[in-house]
Design a protein around this motif. Structure first.
Motif, PDB file in Angstrom:
ATOM      1  N   TYR A 116       0.701  -1.056  -0.092  1.00 42.36           N
ATOM      2  CA  TYR A 116       0.021  -0.272   0.022  1.00 42.36           C
ATOM      3  C   TYR A 116       0.859   1.205   0.014  1.00 42.36           C
ATOM      4  CZ  TYR A 116       0.897  -0.037   5.103  1.00 42.36           C
ATOM      5  OH  TYR A 116       1.336  -0.176   6.268  1.00 42.36           O
ATOM      6  N   VAL A 117       0.262   2.411  -0.365  1.00 43.35           N
ATOM      7  CA  VAL A 117       1.010   3.561  -0.612  1.00 43.35           C
ATOM      8  C   VAL A 117       0.891   4.449   0.613  1.00 43.35           C
ATOM      9  CG1 VAL A 117       1.333   5.875  -1.692  1.00 43.35           C
ATOM     10  CG2 VAL A 117       0.604   3.713  -3.035  1.00 43.35           C
ATOM     11  N   VAL A 118       2.248   5.091   1.214  1.00 35.53           N
ATOM     12  CA  VAL A 118       2.250   6.158   2.152  1.00 35.53           C
ATOM     13  C   VAL A 118       3.068   7.178   1.621  1.00 35.53           C
ATOM     14  CG1 VAL A 118       2.240   4.260   3.807  1.00 35.53           C
ATOM     15  CG2 VAL A 118       4.439   5.137   2.929  1.00 35.53           C
ATOM     16  N   ALA A 119       2.879   8.303   2.432  1.00 34.93           N
ATOM     17  CA  ALA A 119       3.531   9.759   2.120  1.00 34.93           C
ATOM     18  C   ALA A 119       5.155   9.388   2.373  1.00 34.93           C
ATOM     19  CB  ALA A 119       3.019  10.654   2.931  1.00 34.93           C
ATOM     20  N   GLY A 120       5.864   9.713   1.142  1.00 36.40           N
ATOM     21  CA  GLY A 120       7.357   9.528   1.480  1.00 36.40           C
ATOM     22  C   GLY A 120       7.827  10.555   2.103  1.00 36.40           C
ATOM     23  N   GLN A 121       7.386  11.664   2.127  1.00 36.98           N
ATOM     24  CA  GLN A 121       7.905  12.833   2.967  1.00 36.98           C
ATOM     25  C   GLN A 121       6.615  13.704   3.713  1.00 36.98           C
ATOM     26  OE1 GLN A 121       8.861  14.415  -1.107  1.00 36.98           O
ATOM     27  NE2 GLN A 121       7.753  16.347  -0.452  1.00 36.98           N
ATOM     28  N   ASP A 122       7.034  14.576   4.285  1.00 33.43           N
ATOM     29  CA  ASP A 122       5.991  15.585   4.843  1.00 33.43           C
ATOM     30  C   ASP A 122       5.106  16.284   3.549  1.00 33.43           C
ATOM     31  OD1 ASP A 122       6.551  14.745   7.327  1.00 33.43           O
ATOM     32  OD2 ASP A 122       7.606  16.459   7.777  1.00 33.43           O
ATOM     33  N   ILE A 123       3.907  16.266   3.580  1.00 28.27           N
ATOM     34  CA  ILE A 123       3.308  17.045   2.438  1.00 28.27           C
ATOM     35  C   ILE A 123       2.372  18.203   3.096  1.00 28.27           C
ATOM     36  CG2 ILE A 123       1.738  16.637   0.742  1.00 28.27           C
ATOM     37  CD1 ILE A 123       2.551  13.992   0.327  1.00 28.27           C
ATOM     38  N   ASP A 124       2.664  19.250   2.541  1.00 28.47           N
ATOM     39  CA  ASP A 124       1.834  20.670   3.052  1.00 28.47           C
ATOM     40  C   ASP A 124       0.599  20.525   2.407  1.00 28.47           C
ATOM     41  OD1 ASP A 124       3.995  21.318   4.762  1.00 28.47           O
ATOM     42  OD2 ASP A 124       4.857  22.635   3.251  1.00 28.47           O
ATOM     43  N   ARG A 125      -0.476  21.210   3.174  1.00 24.42           N
ATOM     44  CA  ARG A 125      -1.695  21.423   2.654  1.00 24.42           C
ATOM     45  C   ARG A 125      -1.868  22.257   1.531  1.00 24.42           C
ATOM     46  NH1 ARG A 125      -6.434  24.739   6.074  1.00 24.42           N
ATOM     47  NH2 ARG A 125      -8.149  24.487   4.292  1.00 24.42           N
ATOM     48  N   GLY A 126      -2.383  21.896   0.631  1.00 17.96           N
ATOM     49  CA  GLY A 126      -2.487  22.572  -0.724  1.00 17.96           C
ATOM     50  C   GLY A 126      -1.493  22.260  -1.810  1.00 17.96           C
ATOM     51  N   THR A 127      -0.791  20.922  -1.477  1.00 18.70           N
ATOM     52  CA  THR A 127       0.310  20.705  -2.240  1.00 18.70           C
ATOM     53  C   THR A 127      -0.162  19.608  -3.482  1.00 18.70           C
ATOM     54  OG1 THR A 127       2.172  20.757  -0.739  1.00 18.70           O
ATOM     55  CG2 THR A 127       2.394  19.341  -2.651  1.00 18.70           C
ATOM     56  N   GLU A 132       6.695  11.372  -6.965  1.00 15.19           N
ATOM     57  CA  GLU A 132       7.957  11.328  -6.341  1.00 15.19           C
ATOM     58  C   GLU A 132       7.758  11.494  -4.512  1.00 15.19           C
ATOM     59  OE1 GLU A 132       7.434  13.167  -8.903  1.00 15.19           O
ATOM     60  OE2 GLU A 132       8.709  11.769 -10.250  1.00 15.19           O
ATOM     61  N   MET A 133       6.441  11.933  -4.278  1.00 16.54           N
ATOM     62  CA  MET A 133       6.042  12.254  -3.017  1.00 16.54           C
ATOM     63  C   MET A 133       5.656  10.935  -2.405  1.00 16.54           C
ATOM     64  SD  MET A 133       4.257  15.824  -3.293  1.00 16.54           S
ATOM     65  CE  MET A 133       4.799  17.198  -4.023  1.00 16.54           C
ATOM     66  N   LEU A 134       5.522   9.764  -3.124  1.00 14.38           N
ATOM     67  CA  LEU A 134       4.996   8.512  -2.508  1.00 14.38           C
ATOM     68  C   LEU A 134       5.973   7.452  -2.206  1.00 14.38           C
ATOM     69  CD1 LEU A 134       1.900   8.319  -4.694  1.00 14.38           C
ATOM     70  CD2 LEU A 134       2.053   9.641  -2.540  1.00 14.38           C
ATOM     71  N   SER A 135       5.769   6.511  -1.222  1.00 13.04           N
ATOM     72  CA  SER A 135       6.474   5.453  -0.837  1.00 13.04           C
ATOM     73  C   SER A 135       5.694   3.956  -0.764  1.00 13.04           C
ATOM     74  CB  SER A 135       7.410   5.659   0.263  1.00 13.04           C
ATOM     75  OG  SER A 135       8.011   4.666   0.614  1.00 13.04           O
ATOM     76  N   GLN A 136       6.221   2.860  -1.049  1.00 13.72           N
ATOM     77  CA  GLN A 136       5.657   1.728  -0.882  1.00 13.72           C
ATOM     78  C   GLN A 136       5.883   1.105   0.432  1.00 13.72           C
ATOM     79  OE1 GLN A 136       3.371   0.014  -3.080  1.00 13.72           O
ATOM     80  NE2 GLN A 136       3.341   1.495  -4.560  1.00 13.72           N
ATOM     81  N   GLY A 166       5.079  12.449   6.785  1.00  4.23           N
ATOM     82  CA  GLY A 166       5.740  11.240   5.943  1.00  4.23           C
ATOM     83  C   GLY A 166       5.339   9.900   6.873  1.00  4.23           C
ATOM     84  N   GLY A 167       5.477   8.767   5.997  1.00  5.12           N
ATOM     85  CA  GLY A 167       5.016   7.611   6.595  1.00  5.12           C
ATOM     86  C   GLY A 167       3.697   7.415   6.933  1.00  5.12           C
ATOM     87  N   ASN A 168       2.712   8.265   6.675  1.00  6.99           N
ATOM     88  CA  ASN A 168       1.333   8.122   6.913  1.00  6.99           C
ATOM     89  C   ASN A 168       0.714   7.682   5.606  1.00  6.99           C
ATOM     90  OD1 ASN A 168       1.641   9.049   9.650  1.00  6.99           O
ATOM     91  ND2 ASN A 168       0.527  10.820   9.339  1.00  6.99           N
ATOM     92  N   THR A 169      -0.732   6.812   6.033  1.00  6.74           N
ATOM     93  CA  THR A 169      -1.420   6.284   4.915  1.00  6.74           C
ATOM     94  C   THR A 169      -2.308   7.820   4.432  1.00  6.74           C
ATOM     95  OG1 THR A 169      -2.747   5.523   6.464  1.00  6.74           O
ATOM     96  CG2 THR A 169      -1.439   3.949   5.523  1.00  6.74           C
ATOM     97  N   PHE A 170      -2.572   7.493   3.314  1.00  5.20           N
ATOM     98  CA  PHE A 170      -3.754   8.453   2.591  1.00  5.20           C
ATOM     99  C   PHE A 170      -5.166   8.174   2.941  1.00  5.20           C
ATOM    100  CE2 PHE A 170       0.106   9.062   0.317  1.00  5.20           C
ATOM    101  CZ  PHE A 170       0.436  10.541   0.160  1.00  5.20           C
TER     102      PHE A 170
END
Length: 238
Positions: A116-127, A132-136, A166-170
């Motif tokens: 499953y996919v998680v955030a590969g980095q911190d993602i700010d609101r509105g981004t 490239e921002m994703l990780s498995q 980063g590391g959280n699921t969507f």
């Protein structure tokens, strides 16, 4: 000749009906333990078919049926909610008996080991989210929430509605479709139907994402509601 065959055909039809009734009676006369095992095996196979494509390893634990219920003849499992995700704790409906007139419900726990996919980095609101921002990550999909989005194709191109660590699921409520039409923007409205297609320019009265319906005002002050289909383009279907 046909007259002579009719009694024989009637006897064959009668024998078939008697055979069908005998099989149903035999099913009801089976020991409760054997009947329950047939039911459990049928539900197990149904759940496996529904989940085998979701991950590398599927684990299914079905709660046994109540001993106070009658035998389930010719069980036909189904999901009561067609949109139900076959993960975690699920309810399975089973139609029983001749003409499937009886319905009962069973509980099962489904655990699936997969990616499953998680955030590969911190993602700010509105981004706007890119690949490239994703990780498995690999794990038990049954441990994820019902709102978790596991496939990257459902995430790329969406906009974060809040800060995501980063590391959280969507989660479904974390994301929204990007606005492709802005309020006050000059837009093209295409009216189309069988045998015709015309377009007019107007002013968007609200922001709109792909697939959303917003109001548009033409220079004649006429107001219409149209569906956003692309950058600065909306459609009215007739």
């Amino acid at each position: 000749m046909s007259y002579q065959l009719r009694p024989a055909l009637r006897r064959i039809a009668t024998l078939k009906q008697l055979l069908r009734l005998s099989l149903i009676s035999l099913a009801f006369s089976l020991p409760a333990q054997a009947s329950d095992q047939v039911l459990m095996d049928t539900v197990q196979q149904f759940l496996y078919q529904e989940t085998q494509a979701l991950g590398q390893e599927v684990m299914i634990d079905i709660s046994p049926p109540s001993p106070h219920l009658p035998a389930c003849v010719a069980p036909e499992p189904f999901f009561p909610n067609a949109r139900q995700s076959p993960l975690g704790r699920v309810s399975v409906g089973v139609r029983c008996g001749e003409a499937s007139r009886q319905v009962r419900y069973m509980q099962a726990q489904i655990d699936i080991i997969g990616n499953y996919v998680v955030a590969g980095q911190d993602i700010d609101r509105g981004t706007l989210i890119t690949r490239e921002m994703l990780s498995q990550r690999e794990g038990n999909l049954g441990d994820l929430t019902a709102q978790a989005i596991t496939q990257q194709d459902d995430i790329i191109g969406m906009v974060a509605q809040r800060n995501i660590r980063g590391g959280n699921t969507f989660q479904a409520h974390d994301l929204k479709a990007p606005q492709v039409v802005k309020r006050g923007q000059r837009v093209t409205v295409i009216a189309q139907g069988t045998g015709f297609r015309v377009s007019r320019e107007g002013e968007a009265l609200a922001d709109g994402a792909q697939g959303e319906r917003i109001r548009v005002r033409f220079d004649t002050r006429e107001l219409v509601t149209a569906r956003v289909v692309g950058q600065g383009t909306l459609v009215i279907d007739f």
